[in-house]
Write an enzyme that holds these catalytic residues in place. Structure first.
Site, PDB file in Angstrom:
ATOM      1  N   VAL A 192      -4.822   0.538  10.192  1.00  0.00           N
ATOM      2  CA  VAL A 192      -4.102  -0.591   9.615  1.00  0.00           C
ATOM      3  C   VAL A 192      -4.210  -0.581   8.090  1.00  0.00           C
ATOM      4  O   VAL A 192      -3.240  -0.849   7.378  1.00  0.00           O
ATOM      5  CB  VAL A 192      -4.651  -1.917  10.183  1.00  0.00           C
ATOM      6  CG1 VAL A 192      -3.889  -3.107   9.606  1.00  0.00           C
ATOM      7  CG2 VAL A 192      -4.567  -1.924  11.705  1.00  0.00           C
ATOM      8  N   GLU A 193      -5.392  -0.254   7.576  1.00  0.00           N
ATOM      9  CA  GLU A 193      -5.626  -0.309   6.139  1.00  0.00           C
ATOM     10  C   GLU A 193      -4.937   0.820   5.377  1.00  0.00           C
ATOM     11  O   GLU A 193      -4.304   0.589   4.352  1.00  0.00           O
ATOM     12  CB  GLU A 193      -7.133  -0.255   5.856  1.00  0.00           C
ATOM     13  CG  GLU A 193      -7.879  -1.544   6.152  1.00  0.00           C
ATOM     14  CD  GLU A 193      -7.629  -2.608   5.102  1.00  0.00           C
ATOM     15  OE1 GLU A 193      -6.971  -2.324   4.087  1.00  0.00           O
ATOM     16  OE2 GLU A 193      -8.083  -3.751   5.293  1.00  0.00           O
ATOM     17  N   SER A 194      -5.090   2.045   5.847  1.00  0.00           N
ATOM     18  CA  SER A 194      -4.688   3.206   5.035  1.00  0.00           C
ATOM     19  C   SER A 194      -4.009   4.303   5.828  1.00  0.00           C
ATOM     20  O   SER A 194      -3.683   5.339   5.246  1.00  0.00           O
ATOM     21  CB  SER A 194      -5.930   3.800   4.360  1.00  0.00           C
ATOM     22  OG  SER A 194      -6.848   4.280   5.343  1.00  0.00           O
ATOM     23  N   TYR A 250      -2.230  -9.142  10.347  1.00  0.00           N
ATOM     24  CA  TYR A 250      -3.258  -8.103  10.200  1.00  0.00           C
ATOM     25  C   TYR A 250      -4.135  -7.986  11.453  1.00  0.00           C
ATOM     26  O   TYR A 250      -4.326  -6.896  11.995  1.00  0.00           O
ATOM     27  CB  TYR A 250      -4.107  -8.439   8.979  1.00  0.00           C
ATOM     28  CG  TYR A 250      -5.197  -7.464   8.643  1.00  0.00           C
ATOM     29  CD1 TYR A 250      -4.943  -6.335   7.871  1.00  0.00           C
ATOM     30  CD2 TYR A 250      -6.508  -7.695   9.054  1.00  0.00           C
ATOM     31  CE1 TYR A 250      -5.958  -5.460   7.530  1.00  0.00           C
ATOM     32  CE2 TYR A 250      -7.533  -6.829   8.715  1.00  0.00           C
ATOM     33  CZ  TYR A 250      -7.252  -5.710   7.956  1.00  0.00           C
ATOM     34  OH  TYR A 250      -8.254  -4.848   7.628  1.00  0.00           O
ATOM     35  N   LEU A 256       0.834  -1.200   0.000  1.00  0.00           N
ATOM     36  CA  LEU A 256       0.000   0.000   0.000  1.00  0.00           C
ATOM     37  C   LEU A 256       0.860   1.238   0.000  1.00  0.00           C
ATOM     38  O   LEU A 256       1.807   1.346   0.763  1.00  0.00           O
ATOM     39  CB  LEU A 256      -0.888   0.008   1.257  1.00  0.00           C
ATOM     40  CG  LEU A 256      -1.641   1.290   1.577  1.00  0.00           C
ATOM     41  CD1 LEU A 256      -2.716   1.515   0.517  1.00  0.00           C
ATOM     42  CD2 LEU A 256      -2.266   1.199   2.944  1.00  0.00           C
TER      43      LEU A 256
END
Length: 586
Positions: A199-201, A305, A26
């Protein structure tokens, strides 16, 4: 022999699902500008672990989720735009199309302690309005059980020793966190899920992965479409703060139900896809082994994750225990949703709301053009204290004034392509604004054109990604004739000149020579390798790093240094202008 066959089947399944659900690394963008003062944790020195785990900003967030709800239909035009306040759950209704089952309900099916340990019966929660600090309100709604696991401790050490990552994440979260917490409470879901975008972005709405996942919740295009997030030339619902949150919570709730009330399995499936988790559960059940998250054989990334989210839960629950301090965030909405009554220029909207264009785009990142989508949604998110003045000012302006258009009188030799180039826009915009049929322009006629189509750097990059995706079959090739230009060829083949240039690795203004071969008809596979470069100027903001800017624009640090004449160990400062070469792939 049975164990060997299961292992081979599992290996094949992992390879298959990785292609469908697991976007790679990412790219996390630097801290946005011109927004409310960020909430930043204060660093206190802690011993560094000898081998730190992968950085959350560098580890690939995987499955880009979505929702079963349809995208919001365009609202009818209204005489005077209305302000829709984002209200606490006591007065708010559920945004999802289906009311979820009660949180913490007894799971149906597996009843082993490990299978239900992560779903705690819902306890009475104090009224949200009694909290002054949003983080205190969140702590009151924490429901997940994390247990004593080394994987959580490892991720927690990384967070505690990288307060700059937390500073960037929580600084951006100020804008969006109240809304997410309110939606979770309205559904009775664990408030730890409000930390999932960390965590994602890292709470960067423009974050983009190589698998084309984007937004706070990192939806990939197919999953976004599947769950009602519309994506077109004007608008990408995967970055819409309200819609993507609705979709992500719908998807998480459906996973919770599918895995019999086990939130940890739901979160794991959000990352790697439900197929992998289902298969792993089935294999453990067949072998008589426990089927909780900690006992499953899952991809390495997913095994990290879930601990990342649980580590963030611990840190927010008691930051002082880890030598950190999280500055309180006011427990009140940052933005209100304001009806626009139709299409509106984002620069005009910012001006009449009394905020900067950068701030407007941070709240409305779904719009990646100079104006909102002509087919809706007909609303903008605005800071609460700017909503009323925006509504008052829009009532005083005509539709053309709101759209920020001016008049251009056609001269001899003009074409739609040349007018678009003169106005720094595209052929599609000129045709849509003027409802133009195919054919030549009439000398002396007045065309409506955007007065100012300049965009912030991150928005330019988002638009370039859309412009660079050209679909179709094998391209046609034509031979350039004397006097041909990219604009004349684009017009003859009913193409956007930017698309034509991108297909051939050129800029729209590049000259052609007679006999040159040009690919036309927009029919090159999206997996092709032609490129087009666009130059943007990025203004360095406080907290930016060279590596962070390079990640945002998907270039290397040496490239960034070379473009700007920086040394081998580049240093930057707030306010500095950096020249970026944005590459569009087709």
């Amino acid at each position: 022999m049975t164990r060997v066959r299961q292992g081979l089947a599992w290996t094949a399944l992992i390879a298959l699902c990785a292609c469908a659900h697991s976007p790679p690394r990412l790219a996390v963008a630097p801290t946005p500008t011109a927004v409310a003062t960020p909430t930043t944790p204060t660093e206190v020195a802690l011993p560094s672990p000898s081998v730190p785990p992968s950085s959350p900003s560098a580890t690939a967030p995987t499955e880009a989720p979505g929702s079963t709800a349809a995208a919001e239909a365009p609202e009818a035009a209204v005489a005077a735009p209305a302000v829709e306040a984002i209200v606490p759950p006591a007065a708010a209704s559920q945004t999802g199309p289906v009311a979820p089952p009660a949180a913490g309900a007894a799971p149906a099916g597996d009843t082993t302690p490990a299978a239900v340990a992560s779903a705690v019966p819902e306890a009475p929660v104090a009224s949200p309005v009694q909290y002054s600090d949003l983080f205190e309100r969140m702590r009151g709604g924490f429901k997940l059980e994390d247990g004593d696991h080394k994987a959580i401790d490892q991720q927690l050490r990384w967070y505690a020793n990288n307060p700059d990552y937390l500073q960037r994440s929580f600084g951006r979260a100020d804008l969006y966190l109240y809304h997410i917490v309110t939606e979770l409470e309205a559904r009775g879901m664990p408030l730890e899920l409000a930390l999932l975008p960390v965590v994602e972005s890292a709470f960067e709405p423009y974050a983009y992965s190589r698998a084309r996942a984007t937004g706070l919740w990192q939806f990939i295009p197919g999953t976004g479409s599947r769950y009602g997030l519309r994506q077109d030339w004007w608008y990408d619902g995967r970055r819409d703060i309200v819609e993507s949150t609705r979709a992500a919570l719908d998807y998480l709730q459906s996973l919770h139900d599918e895995f019999n009330g086990d939130w940890l399995l739901a979160i794991a499936a959000y990352n790697c896809g439900e197929l992998i988790v289902e298969r792993s559960v089935a294999m453990n059940r067949a072998s008589g082994r426990p089927i909780d998250f900690w006992s499953l054989w899952l991809p390495k990334e997913t095994r990290a994750y879930v601990p990342k989210l649980l580590a963030m839960r611990r840190l927010v629950l008691d930051p002082r225990a880890y030598g950190l301090e999280i500055t309180p965030v006011a427990n009140q909405p940052y933005f209100a949703r304001v009806a626009t009554g139709g299409q509106i220029s984002l620069k005009v909207a910012a001006e009449i709301a009394g905020i900067t264009p950068d701030e407007l785009y941070e709240l409305n990142p779904a719009f990646h053009r100079w104006a909102t989508d002509p087919v809706g949604p007909y609303y903008l998110l605005l800071p609460v204290d700017a909503a009323e003045v925006f509504t008052q000012n829009t009532a005083q302006l005509s539709p053309d004034q709101l759209l920020g258009v001016t008049q251009y009188r056609v001269k001899r030799g003009d074409s739609v392509a040349s007018v678009a180039q003169h106005s720094h826009t595209t052929i599609n915009v000129i045709r849509e604004l003027n409802d133009l049929p195919e054919g030549r322009l009439t000398v002396g006629e007045d065309l409506r054109v955007p007065a100012d189509a300049e965009l912030p750097a991150k928005v330019v990059l988002a638009a370039a990604r859309v412009d660079g995706r050209v679909r179709g079959h094998r391209p046609h090739v034509l031979v350039v004739r004397h006097g041909d230009t990219l604009y004349s060829i684009a017009r003859r083949n009913r193409m956007d000149v930017g698309t034509l240039a991108a297909m051939n690795g050129m800029q729209p203004g590049d000259a052609l020579r007679a006999g040159q071969r040009i690919k036309v008809a927009g029919s090159v596979s999206s997996s092709g390798h032609s490129r087009s470069h666009r130059h943007v100027v990025y203004t360095v903001r406080s907290g930016d790093t060279v590596a962070g800017i390079a990640q945002l624009f998907q270039c290397s640090v040496p490239q960034l240094a070379a473009w700007n004449g920086l040394g081998a160990h580049p240093h930057i400062h707030a306010g500095q202008k950096l020249r970026i070469h944005v590459v569009r792939h087709t």
